[in-house]
Design a protein around this motif. Structure first.
Motif, PDB file in Angstrom:
ATOM      1  N   ILE A  48       0.820  -1.217   0.000  1.00  8.89           N
ATOM      2  CA  ILE A  48       0.000   0.000   0.000  1.00  8.89           C
ATOM      3  C   ILE A  48       0.853   1.267   0.000  1.00  8.89           C
ATOM      4  O   ILE A  48       0.323   2.360   0.170  1.00  8.89           O
ATOM      5  CB  ILE A  48      -0.967   0.025   1.200  1.00  8.89           C
ATOM      6  CG1 ILE A  48      -0.193  -0.031   2.528  1.00  8.89           C
ATOM      7  CG2 ILE A  48      -1.976  -1.106   1.113  1.00  8.89           C
ATOM      8  CD1 ILE A  48      -1.065   0.172   3.754  1.00  8.89           C
ATOM      9  N   GLU A  49       2.173   1.115  -0.187  1.00 11.43           N
ATOM     10  CA  GLU A  49       3.062   2.272  -0.097  1.00 11.43           C
ATOM     11  C   GLU A  49       2.689   3.345  -1.122  1.00 11.43           C
ATOM     12  O   GLU A  49       2.557   4.526  -0.789  1.00 11.43           O
ATOM     13  CB  GLU A  49       4.513   1.839  -0.290  1.00 11.43           C
ATOM     14  CG  GLU A  49       5.522   2.983  -0.187  1.00 11.43           C
ATOM     15  CD  GLU A  49       5.473   3.703   1.156  1.00 11.43           C
ATOM     16  OE1 GLU A  49       5.653   4.931   1.169  1.00 11.43           O
ATOM     17  OE2 GLU A  49       5.228   3.023   2.178  1.00 11.43           O
ATOM     18  N   THR A  87     -10.387  -0.255  -0.007  1.00 10.46           N
ATOM     19  CA  THR A  87     -10.786  -1.318  -0.931  1.00 10.46           C
ATOM     20  C   THR A  87      -9.596  -2.198  -1.302  1.00 10.46           C
ATOM     21  O   THR A  87      -9.722  -3.431  -1.383  1.00 10.46           O
ATOM     22  CB  THR A  87     -11.400  -0.709  -2.204  1.00 10.46           C
ATOM     23  OG1 THR A  87     -12.550   0.050  -1.841  1.00 10.46           O
ATOM     24  CG2 THR A  87     -11.805  -1.796  -3.181  1.00 10.46           C
ATOM     25  N   LYS A  88      -8.435  -1.587  -1.501  1.00  6.03           N
ATOM     26  CA  LYS A  88      -7.253  -2.373  -1.861  1.00  6.03           C
ATOM     27  C   LYS A  88      -6.878  -3.323  -0.734  1.00  6.03           C
ATOM     28  O   LYS A  88      -6.511  -4.480  -0.978  1.00  6.03           O
ATOM     29  CB  LYS A  88      -6.076  -1.451  -2.176  1.00  6.03           C
ATOM     30  CG  LYS A  88      -4.839  -2.221  -2.610  1.00  6.03           C
ATOM     31  CD  LYS A  88      -3.782  -1.319  -3.200  1.00  6.03           C
ATOM     32  CE  LYS A  88      -2.615  -2.153  -3.734  1.00  6.03           C
ATOM     33  NZ  LYS A  88      -1.571  -1.301  -4.340  1.00  6.03           N
ATOM     34  N   GLY A  97      -7.270  -7.315  -1.277  1.00 10.66           N
ATOM     35  CA  GLY A  97      -6.008  -8.041  -1.259  1.00 10.66           C
ATOM     36  C   GLY A  97      -6.046  -9.299  -0.418  1.00 10.66           C
ATOM     37  O   GLY A  97      -5.199 -10.173  -0.545  1.00 10.66           O
ATOM     38  N   ARG A  98      -7.073  -9.408   0.470  1.00 10.56           N
ATOM     39  CA  ARG A  98      -7.225 -10.584   1.324  1.00 10.56           C
ATOM     40  C   ARG A  98      -5.903 -10.964   2.013  1.00 10.56           C
ATOM     41  O   ARG A  98      -5.423 -12.095   1.905  1.00 10.56           O
ATOM     42  CB  ARG A  98      -7.731 -11.786   0.515  1.00 10.56           C
ATOM     43  CG  ARG A  98      -9.123 -11.577  -0.080  1.00 10.56           C
ATOM     44  CD  ARG A  98     -10.170 -11.635   1.015  1.00 10.56           C
ATOM     45  NE  ARG A  98     -11.522 -11.665   0.466  1.00 10.56           N
ATOM     46  CZ  ARG A  98     -12.381 -10.662   0.535  1.00 10.56           C
ATOM     47  NH1 ARG A  98     -12.014  -9.541   1.114  1.00 10.56           N
ATOM     48  NH2 ARG A  98     -13.604 -10.768   0.063  1.00 10.56           N
ATOM     49  N   PRO A  99      -5.285 -10.020   2.736  1.00  9.43           N
ATOM     50  CA  PRO A  99      -4.039 -10.368   3.423  1.00  9.43           C
ATOM     51  C   PRO A  99      -4.327 -11.281   4.616  1.00  9.43           C
ATOM     52  O   PRO A  99      -5.458 -11.357   5.095  1.00  9.43           O
ATOM     53  CB  PRO A  99      -3.526  -9.005   3.901  1.00  9.43           C
ATOM     54  CG  PRO A  99      -4.773  -8.194   4.097  1.00  9.43           C
ATOM     55  CD  PRO A  99      -5.720  -8.648   3.014  1.00  9.43           C
ATOM     56  N   SER A 100      -3.291 -11.971   5.086  1.00  8.96           N
ATOM     57  CA  SER A 100      -3.439 -12.727   6.327  1.00  8.96           C
ATOM     58  C   SER A 100      -3.571 -11.729   7.475  1.00  8.96           C
ATOM     59  O   SER A 100      -3.269 -10.541   7.325  1.00  8.96           O
ATOM     60  CB  SER A 100      -2.225 -13.618   6.556  1.00  8.96           C
ATOM     61  OG  SER A 100      -1.076 -12.815   6.814  1.00  8.96           O
ATOM     62  N   ILE A 101      -3.994 -12.224   8.630  1.00  9.92           N
ATOM     63  CA  ILE A 101      -4.133 -11.327   9.788  1.00  9.92           C
ATOM     64  C   ILE A 101      -2.797 -10.703  10.144  1.00  9.92           C
ATOM     65  O   ILE A 101      -2.712  -9.500  10.452  1.00  9.92           O
ATOM     66  CB  ILE A 101      -4.706 -12.104  11.000  1.00  9.92           C
ATOM     67  CG1 ILE A 101      -6.184 -12.416  10.761  1.00  9.92           C
ATOM     68  CG2 ILE A 101      -4.555 -11.303  12.288  1.00  9.92           C
ATOM     69  CD1 ILE A 101      -7.044 -11.185  10.560  1.00  9.92           C
ATOM     70  N   LEU A 112      -1.233  -2.060   8.972  1.00  8.52           N
ATOM     71  CA  LEU A 112      -1.716  -0.990   9.848  1.00  8.52           C
ATOM     72  C   LEU A 112      -0.554  -0.250  10.507  1.00  8.52           C
ATOM     73  O   LEU A 112      -0.562   0.985  10.616  1.00  8.52           O
ATOM     74  CB  LEU A 112      -2.645  -1.561  10.921  1.00  8.52           C
ATOM     75  CG  LEU A 112      -3.984  -2.130  10.455  1.00  8.52           C
ATOM     76  CD1 LEU A 112      -4.870  -2.425  11.662  1.00  8.52           C
ATOM     77  CD2 LEU A 112      -4.702  -1.169   9.530  1.00  8.52           C
ATOM     78  N   LEU A 113       0.453  -1.006  10.967  1.00 10.63           N
ATOM     79  CA  LEU A 113       1.613  -0.369  11.588  1.00 10.63           C
ATOM     80  C   LEU A 113       2.351   0.510  10.567  1.00 10.63           C
ATOM     81  O   LEU A 113       2.803   1.617  10.898  1.00 10.63           O
ATOM     82  CB  LEU A 113       2.555  -1.443  12.148  1.00 10.63           C
ATOM     83  CG  LEU A 113       1.999  -2.295  13.296  1.00 10.63           C
ATOM     84  CD1 LEU A 113       3.013  -3.348  13.724  1.00 10.63           C
ATOM     85  CD2 LEU A 113       1.619  -1.423  14.489  1.00 10.63           C
ATOM     86  N   GLU A 114       2.466   0.000   9.344  1.00 13.41           N
ATOM     87  CA  GLU A 114       3.088   0.782   8.269  1.00 13.41           C
ATOM     88  C   GLU A 114       2.288   2.063   8.008  1.00 13.41           C
ATOM     89  O   GLU A 114       2.861   3.152   7.845  1.00 13.41           O
ATOM     90  CB  GLU A 114       3.156  -0.061   7.003  1.00 13.41           C
ATOM     91  CG  GLU A 114       3.702   0.671   5.789  1.00 13.41           C
ATOM     92  CD  GLU A 114       3.587  -0.152   4.514  1.00 13.41           C
ATOM     93  OE1 GLU A 114       3.739   0.438   3.430  1.00 13.41           O
ATOM     94  OE2 GLU A 114       3.324  -1.365   4.603  1.00 13.41           O
TER      95      GLU A 114
END
Length: 536
Positions: A318-319, A346-347, A351-355, A362-364
């Motif tokens: 997401i950068e 939406t991205k 993207g269906r990332p893992s938890i 979120l930290l980024e």
């Protein structure tokens, strides 16, 4: 006053319209939430809107009213059904009784009769709601339905603290059947954010637990345990393939809980295990499934076997999106900022990332926001709120929708601060430009470039901002100041034209006369003569 919902079903639009207009629904304690013209359409609408009452005709295309009543009762046994028909036949009435319809009415139906029917149904609904939500009843049910030994044993079992060779004897002592042969744990997470303000979270848990007993205990041979403000089902399966049916039932339960208990429930279904001693592993999977609500949404069932990424994880970056958002915060409109936040949300979702990856994202995100804010010299304590652990707060957000709302709030705050600072800076250098002109308008070499060089800004930016702030171009402003002084020298000090031209920044007296005439519509000599006549 909370109104009960009613749905009208008839293949004749006129009949629906007459019934809607004939009754004062709100006064009776009801509201019409929709209508349908056949049984198939009505069933789809009922699944979506969960009405309290359905009033239906019998004779309709595709699916008649009696078939609809059967399916509605299967969908929600507590739904109230009124059947009205133009057919006074015993078989119809008998079938209406069999599907437990509240009333069987013959057309035409008058308003007094309908009001009487809805009055009885409202009384029945009030009694049911009071029974389910009355605090005293919930507290009594809580004490009576949770024998301490059973609760303690099942809790220890879920924590993996019961030895495998002790399970059979202990379950027998506590009269708990654990025959299996397959087991799974279902975690029902009850949101603390989205609950009625007047109901305590613990009592809301009791209400959900009571519903679980009614919906799952018998069909699924399930045990219910309260778990840190949530609820857990220990489900026994005779066939592994039934996990799909269980998932569908849990999904349906989430909607029912929202309707009846006003609780936002997310169901996480763990992996299937073959012994009760492995239920702790199933519970771990159920907890992971619930964590995925931030990606898949709340108020639904999530089966860990269906969604937990296996093999190589999806890589979500997401950068670039964050940097694009920052550019909009700096220079875009409010609408553009909100649109960019929506695209970023939406991205993440798509993207269906893992938890684990989601939390890293979120930290980024928070770290990038901090760096951006500091680079813009913003007070980030004011933006995020004083005494607020931002990282913990963001990680506790339990849906992408709420994350999006948080990002919108933060982004608009930063945009507002940057805009205010920019406007303040703009007003400052425009004021400096005006002061510089007032002090140096006699300089023959003054140009927009020389002023911009003095201020340290580009001429293109300066021209745009100066016009926006003053409503004038810089050249017009400079000319006005020069002409104001020229008039003073001409009228009050009786100076000659070439001297005045020199004093106000014109090296050519003829060009000064041309500029003067353009400004005032007459030559300096005529202006001077007119001014003298006016004085005399």
């Amino acid at each position: 006053m909370s109104l009960y919902s009613c749905m009208l079903v008839d293949d004749e639009e006129d009949v629906i319209s007459i019934i809607e207009k004939k009754l004062n629904w709100e006064e009776m304690g009801f509201k019409v939430i929709g209508s349908a013209h056949n049984g198939v359409e009505a069933l789809e609408l009922a699944e979506e809107m969960q009405p309290d009452v359905v009033m239906t005709d019998i004779k309709m295309p595709y699916m008649d009213g009696l078939q609809l009543a059967h399916k509605l009762k299967d969908l929600n046994p507590k739904i109230k059904i009124i059947i009205f028909s133009g057919f006074d036949e015993f078989e119809y009435a008998k079938e209406a009784i069999r599907v437990e319809a509240e009333e069987y009415l013959l057309k035409p139906v008058n308003s007094e009769e309908l009001e009487s029917v809805f009055e009885r149904i409202k009384t029945s609904l009030d009694e049911e709601r009071n029974e389910e939500q009355n605090i005293d009843q919930l507290e009594k049910y809580y004490m009576e339905s949770l024998p301490i030994l059973q609760e303690s044993f099942l809790t220890l079992l879920l924590q993996g603290q019961v030895a495998q060779d002790s399970i059979a004897s202990l379950s027998k002592d506590y009269r708990i059947s654990l025959d299996g042969p397959f087991f799974t744990a279902v975690l029902l997470h009850i949101s603390s954010r989205e609950k009625p303000a007047e109901i305590d979270k613990q009592l809301l848990t009791v209400s959900v637990r009571k519903l679980l007993q009614e919906e799952f205990a018998e069909k699924w041979n399930a045990k219910v345990v309260t778990w840190f403000g949530d609820a857990i089902l220990i489900v026994q399966l005779d066939d592994k393939d039934k996990i799909r049916e269980l998932t569908d039932d849990c999904d349906r339960f989430c909607r029912v809980a929202r309707k009846i208990s006003r609780a936002m429930v997310t169901a996480g279904i763990g992996n299937i295990v073959e012994t009760p001693s492995d239920l702790s592993h199933s519970l771990e999977g159920a907890q992971n499934a619930v964590n995925y609500r931030v990606i898949y949404g709340v108020g639904r069932a999530i089966n860990i076997a269906e969604i937990d990424p296996v093999g190589s994880e999806n890589t979500v970056s997401i950068e670039e999106d964050i940097q694009r958002l920052f550019r909009k915060i700096r220079t875009g409109s409010e609408e553009e900022v909100l649109e960019e936040v929506g695209m970023l949300s939406t991205k993440i979702t798509d993207g269906r990332p893992s938890i684990q990856q989601y939390r890293m994202l979120l930290l980024e995100l928070v770290s990038d926001i901090y760096r951006f804010g500091n680079s813009c010299h913003l007070n980030m304590e004011e933006i995020f709120g004083k005494d607020n652990d931002v990282y913990s707060s963001v990680l506790s957000i339990d849906s992408v929708h709420l994350l999006s709302e948080w990002m919108k709030d933060i982004s608009l705050k930063m945009r507002g601060e940057i805009s205010n600072e920019r406007q303040s800076s703009t007003r400052s250098f425009v004021k400096k430009a005006e002061e510089y002109v007032k002090e140096n308008f006699g300089d023959k070499n003054m140009t927009i470039e020389s002023v911009c060089s003095h201020l340290g800004v580009s001429s293109a930016y300066f021209s745009t901002v100066f016009k926006k702030e003053t409503g004038k171009t810089f050249i017009n402003f400079l000319t006005e100041k020069r002409m104001e002084k020229a008039v003073d020298l001409l009228v009050n000090q009786n100076e000659k034209t070439y001297i005045i031209a020199e004093a106000v920044g014109y090296s050519d007296a003829n060009y000064f006369s041309y500029a003067f005439k353009k400004q005032f519509g007459m030559s300096p000599s005529k202006y001077k003569a007119m001014a003298k006549n006016e004085k005399s």
